[in-house]
Design a protein around this motif. Structure first.
Motif, PDB file in Angstrom:
ATOM      1  N   GLU A  57      -3.524  -5.095 -11.471  1.00  0.00           N
ATOM      2  CA  GLU A  57      -3.596  -3.635 -11.438  1.00  0.00           C
ATOM      3  C   GLU A  57      -4.006  -3.143 -10.050  1.00  0.00           C
ATOM      4  O   GLU A  57      -3.460  -2.148  -9.551  1.00  0.00           O
ATOM      5  CB  GLU A  57      -4.572  -3.144 -12.501  1.00  0.00           C
ATOM      6  N   LEU A  60      -1.093  -3.326  -7.761  1.00  0.00           N
ATOM      7  CA  LEU A  60      -0.128  -2.253  -8.016  1.00  0.00           C
ATOM      8  C   LEU A  60      -0.654  -0.911  -7.525  1.00  0.00           C
ATOM      9  O   LEU A  60       0.119  -0.057  -7.082  1.00  0.00           O
ATOM     10  CB  LEU A  60       0.192  -2.202  -9.510  1.00  0.00           C
ATOM     11  N   ASP A  61      -1.961  -0.712  -7.585  1.00  0.00           N
ATOM     12  CA  ASP A  61      -2.538   0.482  -6.962  1.00  0.00           C
ATOM     13  C   ASP A  61      -2.212   0.503  -5.469  1.00  0.00           C
ATOM     14  O   ASP A  61      -1.789   1.525  -4.922  1.00  0.00           O
ATOM     15  CB  ASP A  61      -4.059   0.494  -7.147  1.00  0.00           C
ATOM     16  N   LEU A  65       2.146   2.296  -6.916  1.00  0.00           N
ATOM     17  CA  LEU A  65       2.941   2.418  -8.135  1.00  0.00           C
ATOM     18  C   LEU A  65       2.863   3.821  -8.732  1.00  0.00           C
ATOM     19  O   LEU A  65       3.840   4.312  -9.302  1.00  0.00           O
ATOM     20  CB  LEU A  65       2.473   1.381  -9.166  1.00  0.00           C
ATOM     21  N   LEU A  69       5.401   5.916 -11.017  1.00  0.00           N
ATOM     22  CA  LEU A  69       5.015   5.934 -12.432  1.00  0.00           C
ATOM     23  C   LEU A  69       3.802   6.867 -12.556  1.00  0.00           C
ATOM     24  O   LEU A  69       2.656   6.427 -12.493  1.00  0.00           O
ATOM     25  CB  LEU A  69       4.672   4.512 -12.878  1.00  0.00           C
ATOM     26  N   TRP A  72       0.636   6.050 -14.494  1.00  0.00           N
ATOM     27  CA  TRP A  72       0.067   4.729 -14.251  1.00  0.00           C
ATOM     28  C   TRP A  72      -1.445   4.688 -14.480  1.00  0.00           C
ATOM     29  O   TRP A  72      -1.941   3.765 -15.132  1.00  0.00           O
ATOM     30  CB  TRP A  72       0.432   4.250 -12.843  1.00  0.00           C
ATOM     31  N   PRO A 103       5.838  -2.398  -2.283  1.00  0.00           N
ATOM     32  CA  PRO A 103       6.137  -1.139  -2.978  1.00  0.00           C
ATOM     33  C   PRO A 103       7.583  -1.122  -3.479  1.00  0.00           C
ATOM     34  O   PRO A 103       8.437  -1.884  -3.021  1.00  0.00           O
ATOM     35  CB  PRO A 103       5.924  -0.082  -1.887  1.00  0.00           C
ATOM     36  N   ALA A 107       7.060  -3.718  -7.281  1.00  0.00           N
ATOM     37  CA  ALA A 107       5.948  -3.150  -8.046  1.00  0.00           C
ATOM     38  C   ALA A 107       6.389  -2.798  -9.461  1.00  0.00           C
ATOM     39  O   ALA A 107       5.667  -3.056 -10.433  1.00  0.00           O
ATOM     40  CB  ALA A 107       5.399  -1.913  -7.330  1.00  0.00           C
ATOM     41  N   LEU A 108       7.573  -2.239  -9.604  1.00  0.00           N
ATOM     42  CA  LEU A 108       8.063  -1.924 -10.944  1.00  0.00           C
ATOM     43  C   LEU A 108       8.313  -3.195 -11.749  1.00  0.00           C
ATOM     44  O   LEU A 108       8.095  -3.219 -12.969  1.00  0.00           O
ATOM     45  CB  LEU A 108       9.344  -1.101 -10.857  1.00  0.00           C
ATOM     46  N   ALA A 111       4.980  -4.301 -12.984  1.00  0.00           N
ATOM     47  CA  ALA A 111       4.550  -3.387 -14.039  1.00  0.00           C
ATOM     48  C   ALA A 111       5.295  -3.656 -15.341  1.00  0.00           C
ATOM     49  O   ALA A 111       4.732  -3.487 -16.439  1.00  0.00           O
ATOM     50  CB  ALA A 111       4.754  -1.940 -13.602  1.00  0.00           C
ATOM     51  N   GLU A 162      14.763   4.491 -11.710  1.00  0.00           N
ATOM     52  CA  GLU A 162      14.335   4.102 -10.373  1.00  0.00           C
ATOM     53  C   GLU A 162      15.131   2.937  -9.790  1.00  0.00           C
ATOM     54  O   GLU A 162      15.181   2.768  -8.574  1.00  0.00           O
ATOM     55  CB  GLU A 162      12.845   3.751 -10.386  1.00  0.00           C
TER      56      GLU A 162
END
Length: 207
Positions: A57, A60-61, A65, A69, A72, A103, A107-108, A111, A162
């Protein structure tokens, strides 16, 4: 199964599913070793996830993300994990280090793994609540966590929006494989088994 352009099973979700199938199967195999109906087994299950999820997490921050999203922050579950372990009186293990996640598509893809991991939580929650030592403990914030109204369907719709270009799917698969690898590392190393709780120590009849 190979996604065929124009078929019902084409698109980024199916590419990610195929690209991570072997890793997913291995994670399911290793995760199935935890007996969630006992306090030690449930604590080890939460501990393994607490080694993998917070670092992912945080990565991803850092990858931004939330720009793709918007909900998120609502989907993050590290705090729920920590709350459950604290309620059980268990130490919160140090999270595993996670390499930077690029990025965008990567990242997706990562996720996708985190959001997909929710899908079996209803069944796991029933298993945990079936244990007499756990039924009244209330340490179920992680397994009962809800991502909000968009849920899994909303995430998949955003993934299609996306990542419409198949040229971006390889990067998304790299991110998904990275996330699975972190979970596998946590599952393989595990956490130090907790000492048996009094409720789980077999009673010996004394004549």
């Amino acid at each position: 199964m190979t996604a065929v352009p124009g078929s019902r099973r084409s698109g980024p979700r199916w590419h990610l599913r195929e690209a991570t199938a072997a890793l997913h199967a291995e994670a399911d195999r290793l995760g199935g070793a935890h007996d969630l109906s006992t306090l030690p087994g449930y604590a080890r299950f939460l501990g393994v996830h607490a080694r993998a999820l917070p670092g992912l997490e945080a990565a991803l921050d850092a990858a931004g993300l939330a720009a793709m999203l918007p909900d998120w922050p609502r989907r993050r579950r590290a705090a729920a994990l920590q709350a459950d372990l604290t309620r059980l009186g268990e130490p919160v293990p140090a999270p595993l280090p996670v390499p930077p996640i690029a990025p965008g598509a990567a990242a997706l893809g990562a996720a996708y793994v985190l959001e997909g991991s929710r899908l079996g939580n209803t069944m796991l929650l029933r298993q945990a609540q079936a244990g007499p030592a756990l039924a009244e403990c209330g340490a179920f914030a992680y397994l009962s966590h809800q991502p909000g109204p968009a849920g899994w369907a909303g995430f998949l719709a955003l993934l299609d929006q996306e990542l419409p270009d198949p040229g971006s799917w390889a990067a998304a698969a790299d991110g998904a494989r990275l996330a699975f690898q972190v979970f596998l590392d946590a599952l393989r190393t595990g956490v130090t088994p907790a000492a048996p709780h009094p409720q789980d120590i077999p009673r010996v009849a004394v004549s």
